[in-house]
Design an enzyme around this catalytic site. Structure first.
Site, PDB file in Angstrom:
ATOM      1  N   LYS A  21       0.831  -1.217   0.000  1.00  0.00           N
ATOM      2  CA  LYS A  21       0.000   0.000   0.000  1.00  0.00           C
ATOM      3  C   LYS A  21       0.859   1.258   0.000  1.00  0.00           C
ATOM      4  O   LYS A  21       0.511   2.252  -0.629  1.00  0.00           O
ATOM      5  CB  LYS A  21      -0.867   0.038   1.259  1.00  0.00           C
ATOM      6  CG  LYS A  21      -2.200  -0.620   1.105  1.00  0.00           C
ATOM      7  CD  LYS A  21      -3.183  -0.151   2.149  1.00  0.00           C
ATOM      8  CE  LYS A  21      -2.723  -0.227   3.570  1.00  0.00           C
ATOM      9  NZ  LYS A  21      -2.600  -1.462   4.241  1.00  0.00           N
ATOM     10  N   GLU A 152      -8.487  -3.198  15.048  1.00  0.00           N
ATOM     11  CA  GLU A 152      -7.796  -1.924  15.328  1.00  0.00           C
ATOM     12  C   GLU A 152      -8.102  -0.855  14.291  1.00  0.00           C
ATOM     13  O   GLU A 152      -8.004   0.338  14.574  1.00  0.00           O
ATOM     14  CB  GLU A 152      -6.269  -2.122  15.349  1.00  0.00           C
ATOM     15  CG  GLU A 152      -5.737  -2.942  16.479  1.00  0.00           C
ATOM     16  CD  GLU A 152      -5.657  -4.421  16.124  1.00  0.00           C
ATOM     17  OE1 GLU A 152      -6.329  -4.837  15.146  1.00  0.00           O
ATOM     18  OE2 GLU A 152      -4.945  -5.145  16.819  1.00  0.00           O
ATOM     19  N   CYS A 384      26.188   5.380  11.585  1.00  0.00           N
ATOM     20  CA  CYS A 384      25.718   5.413  12.959  1.00  0.00           C
ATOM     21  C   CYS A 384      26.455   4.374  13.814  1.00  0.00           C
ATOM     22  O   CYS A 384      27.622   4.570  14.133  1.00  0.00           O
ATOM     23  CB  CYS A 384      24.205   5.262  13.008  1.00  0.00           C
ATOM     24  SG  CYS A 384      23.507   5.932  14.525  1.00  0.00           S
ATOM     25  N   PHE A 385      25.838   3.237  14.127  1.00  0.00           N
ATOM     26  CA  PHE A 385      26.517   2.191  14.879  1.00  0.00           C
ATOM     27  C   PHE A 385      27.770   1.750  14.117  1.00  0.00           C
ATOM     28  O   PHE A 385      28.794   1.442  14.716  1.00  0.00           O
ATOM     29  CB  PHE A 385      25.551   1.010  15.028  1.00  0.00           C
ATOM     30  CG  PHE A 385      25.869   0.091  16.169  1.00  0.00           C
ATOM     31  CD1 PHE A 385      26.042   0.572  17.448  1.00  0.00           C
ATOM     32  CD2 PHE A 385      25.955  -1.280  15.960  1.00  0.00           C
ATOM     33  CE1 PHE A 385      26.319  -0.291  18.508  1.00  0.00           C
ATOM     34  CE2 PHE A 385      26.218  -2.149  17.010  1.00  0.00           C
ATOM     35  CZ  PHE A 385      26.405  -1.649  18.279  1.00  0.00           C
ATOM     36  N   HIS A 518      22.223   9.237   9.534  1.00  0.00           N
ATOM     37  CA  HIS A 518      21.710   8.250   8.580  1.00  0.00           C
ATOM     38  C   HIS A 518      21.513   8.884   7.203  1.00  0.00           C
ATOM     39  O   HIS A 518      20.405   9.324   6.878  1.00  0.00           O
ATOM     40  CB  HIS A 518      20.386   7.681   9.082  1.00  0.00           C
ATOM     41  CG  HIS A 518      20.546   6.773  10.258  1.00  0.00           C
ATOM     42  ND1 HIS A 518      20.834   5.437  10.121  1.00  0.00           N
ATOM     43  CD2 HIS A 518      20.509   7.022  11.578  1.00  0.00           C
ATOM     44  CE1 HIS A 518      20.954   4.892  11.319  1.00  0.00           C
ATOM     45  NE2 HIS A 518      20.755   5.846  12.226  1.00  0.00           N
ATOM     46  N   GLU A 520      21.178   7.564   4.421  1.00  0.00           N
ATOM     47  CA  GLU A 520      20.257   6.813   3.556  1.00  0.00           C
ATOM     48  C   GLU A 520      18.835   7.357   3.603  1.00  0.00           C
ATOM     49  O   GLU A 520      18.064   7.178   2.654  1.00  0.00           O
ATOM     50  CB  GLU A 520      20.284   5.320   3.924  1.00  0.00           C
ATOM     51  CG  GLU A 520      19.619   4.925   5.245  1.00  0.00           C
ATOM     52  CD  GLU A 520      20.531   5.063   6.465  1.00  0.00           C
ATOM     53  OE1 GLU A 520      21.528   5.815   6.394  1.00  0.00           O
ATOM     54  OE2 GLU A 520      20.227   4.424   7.501  1.00  0.00           O
TER      55      GLU A 520
HETATM   56  N1  GLN Z   1      23.068   1.887  19.169  1.00  0.00           N
HETATM   57  C1  GLN Z   1      23.725   3.090  18.798  1.00  0.00           C
HETATM   58  C2  GLN Z   1      23.237   4.284  19.586  1.00  0.00           C
HETATM   59  O1  GLN Z   1      22.168   4.256  20.148  1.00  0.00           O
HETATM   60  C3  GLN Z   1      23.595   3.362  17.298  1.00  0.00           C
HETATM   61  C4  GLN Z   1      22.198   3.590  16.855  1.00  0.00           C
HETATM   62  C5  GLN Z   1      22.018   3.488  15.372  1.00  0.00           C
HETATM   63  O2  GLN Z   1      22.850   2.913  14.664  1.00  0.00           O
HETATM   64  N2  GLN Z   1      20.923   4.019  14.868  1.00  0.00           N
HETATM   65  O3  GLN Z   1      23.911   5.286  19.639  1.00  0.00           O
END
Ligand code: GLN
Length: 544
Positions: A21, A152, A384-385, A518, A520
């Site tokens: 959708k 729901e 990020c991570f 991020h 992306e």
């Molecule tokens: N776990 C890590 C943090 O909270 C990275 C989070 C993530 O990659 N979005 O900072």
């Protein structure tokens, strides 16, 4: 206030879930845009979580983040990628959020002693969400999550029925997405499930104006007539949504089936000029005739469910398209790299990405992947991570601090990545506590970042001041800046106050970039994100 000319298109789903959708709504928006209309897309999710932020990616796939810091359903990603319109906190709601508002109002005494009920209090809140915070749009497309018949979902169907009654049927259109299964033994396409689903909608007082039917083949005349007659829908409004090999083909496929013309006809809007779909044609042409492949390894934790990396998947494709290549993406479970050498999985890839993530499981494998990319000069992007792990990898293997880790799961470590409890947002201080709520409390949404000149990132962006979306609780600890530099890693992007590392790079490597945000989430087929374009360009340079 709503523009009295704004028209509302409600998209519901029937028969089974997972019919796409979100993609259907995004594609309809794209073809209306191609006719010059201003559009906005909204998602209403009937589940009781306040937002999807606390859900495992295995439940609902990726959590999308808007500029204003809302954690939203991944369909908002489709909406942004197809329409280019940045979503806001006013474009995504759940039953949890609706009920929270109703209960807050009740506690404040705003209902003046009334008994609080689903109708009208919950339905009014839903109607408010749909009709507020608009900006003169021609069309607002609202997708109702779930499948017709779900308990729901009922308040939502009641709310949109009321909106049609109040605004008038010439300002509202109901589109119902269904499935026409093909039964090979009978050699027939079956319309019965759709008939039942429409009957269910009619029970709620909703008469669909259009049936958008997922099908493996064109709908035979006989079945089309049957659907129209039994479901009370004009024959030309029974639209086939045929399977296509690439999602970016969907808008063109819908236009070919006459979906935009049917919408214009319903609202009495002139549609004599053809829609300008040239940008979609161009994208499809590039996808169909790439100049070769580029292989990208994504070493992560949720590789069994690609929905968990939806935006990343699309952003890699966009970066490849910009380089006229087909992206051969290898989703690699990082735990595999804990059992066997990284070489087995990475020796013939052109680039490595370690995406975002939470928790300890699989981190040793991610660190191995980063080490391999660093030592073998393979273009690398840590998100990020992935950036946090890249910093830990350098501290452990280059600086020799074995105990370097994140306090996310190693409280007694050398805290190169640590919990951040205070930071600035738009001039105001944000304060968090280690034992605070988990939902909605991360560093969320767009934050500015300043890049150092002569860095790979600055070269990719073509500017030094950028803004990117965040979703994390932990930060690289700026006090390790010198130690990192001595180990060959520079912090080349920082928050404007210089306290939060945003981008790291290794100058001794052809292209090794880690970003705390991020990227992306902002990539679009027509505006591929510069970091993905640059990563793939570096991958191709190495390949030569
Ligand atoms: N776990 C890590 C943090 O909270 C990275 C989070 C993530 O990659 N979005 O900072």
């Amino acid at each position: 206030m709503t523009n009295p000319k704004t028209k509302f298109i409600f998209i519901t789903g029937g028969v089974v879930s997972s019919l796409g959708k979100g993609l259907a709504s995004a594609s309809l928006a794209a073809i209306l845009q191609a006719r010059g209309f201003k559009v906005r897309l909204r998602k209403l999710d009937p589940y009781l979580n306040v937002d999807p932020g606390t859900m495992s990616p295995y439940q609902h796939g990726e959590v999308f983040v808007t500029d204003d810091g809302t954690e939203a359903d991944l369909d908002l990603g489709h909406y942004e990628r197809f329409s280019g319109v940045a979503a806001t906190k006013f474009d995504s709601v759940t039953s949890g959020k609706i009920y929270q508002r109703v209960i807050d109002k009740e506690r404040h005494g705003e209902y003046l002693g009334a008994t609080i009920q689903v109708v009208p209090h919950v339905t009014n809140e839903i109607k408010d969400f749909i009709l507020s915070h608009l900006d003169g749009e021609d069309f607002v497309l609202c997708e109702i999550g779930g499948t017709v018949g779900d308990i729901e979902g009922q308040p939502y169907l009641e709310a949109i029925r009321q909106i049609a009654y109040e605004l008038g049927r010439d300002r509202v259109m109901f589109v119902h997405l269904t499935l026409l299964p093909f039964i090979p033994t009978a050699g027939e396409m079956k319309t019965k499930p759709t008939q039942h689903s429409v009957k269910k909608l009619q029970e709620y007082g909703i008469q669909p104006d259009m049936l958008l039917c997922r099908a493996q083949m064109p709908i035979p005349e006989n079945e089309r007539r049957k659907l129209a007659l039994f479901c009370n829908v004009r024959e030309e409004n029974v639209i086939a949504a045929l399977d296509v090999s690439n999602i970016y083909q969907v808008p063109m496929a819908y236009a070919k089936e006459g979906m935009d013309r049917a919408v214009c006809r319903h609202f009495g809007v002139p549609c004599d000029k053809p829609a300008d779909l040239s940008k979609w044609e161009h994208i499809i042409e590039t996808i169909k005739s790439p100049e070769g492949d580029v292989s990208i390894a994504v070493v992560g934790k949720y590789t069994k469910l690609l929905e968990a990396y939806k935006s990343l998947h699309e952003a890699i494709k966009h970066g490849a398209i910009a380089n006229h290549r087909h992206a051969d993406i290898r989703w690699i479970d990082s735990e595999l790299l804990e059992q066997e050498p990284a070489e087995k999985y990475l020796k013939d890839v052109d680039a490595v990405i370690v995406p975002g993530g939470f928790g300890q499981r699989g981190t040793a494998g991610k660190i191995e992947a980063i080490r391999y990319a660093r030592e073998h000069q393979i273009p690398f992007l840590g998100i990020c991570f992935g950036m946090q792990m890249a910093v830990i990898e350098t501290m452990r293997h280059v600086a020799g601090i074995q105990n370097a880790n994140t306090t996310e799961f190693a409280p007694d470590c050398e805290p190169v990545v640590g919990l951040m409890t205070e930071w600035d947002k738009d001039g105001a201080k944000q304060i968090r506590h280690a034992d605070g709520d988990l939902g909605g409390t991360m560093r969320l949404g767009a934050y500015p970042c300043h890049l150092a000149p002569n860095s790979k990132a600055a070269e990719a962006y073509g500017t030094l001041d950028i803004s990117e979306r965040h979703r994390h609780r932990y930060e690289v600890n700026i006090t390790y800046e010198k130690a990192l530099h001595d180990a060959g890693m520079d912090i080349i992007g920082k928050s404007p106050d210089g306290k939060l590392p945003e981008v790291v790079e290794r100058p001794d490597h052809p292209w090794f970039v880690g970003v705390q945000f991020h990227p992306e989430l902002k990539s679009k087929p027509f505006a591929p994100h510069p970091l993905f374009v640059a990563l793939i360009k570096a991958a191709l340079t190495r390949k030569k």
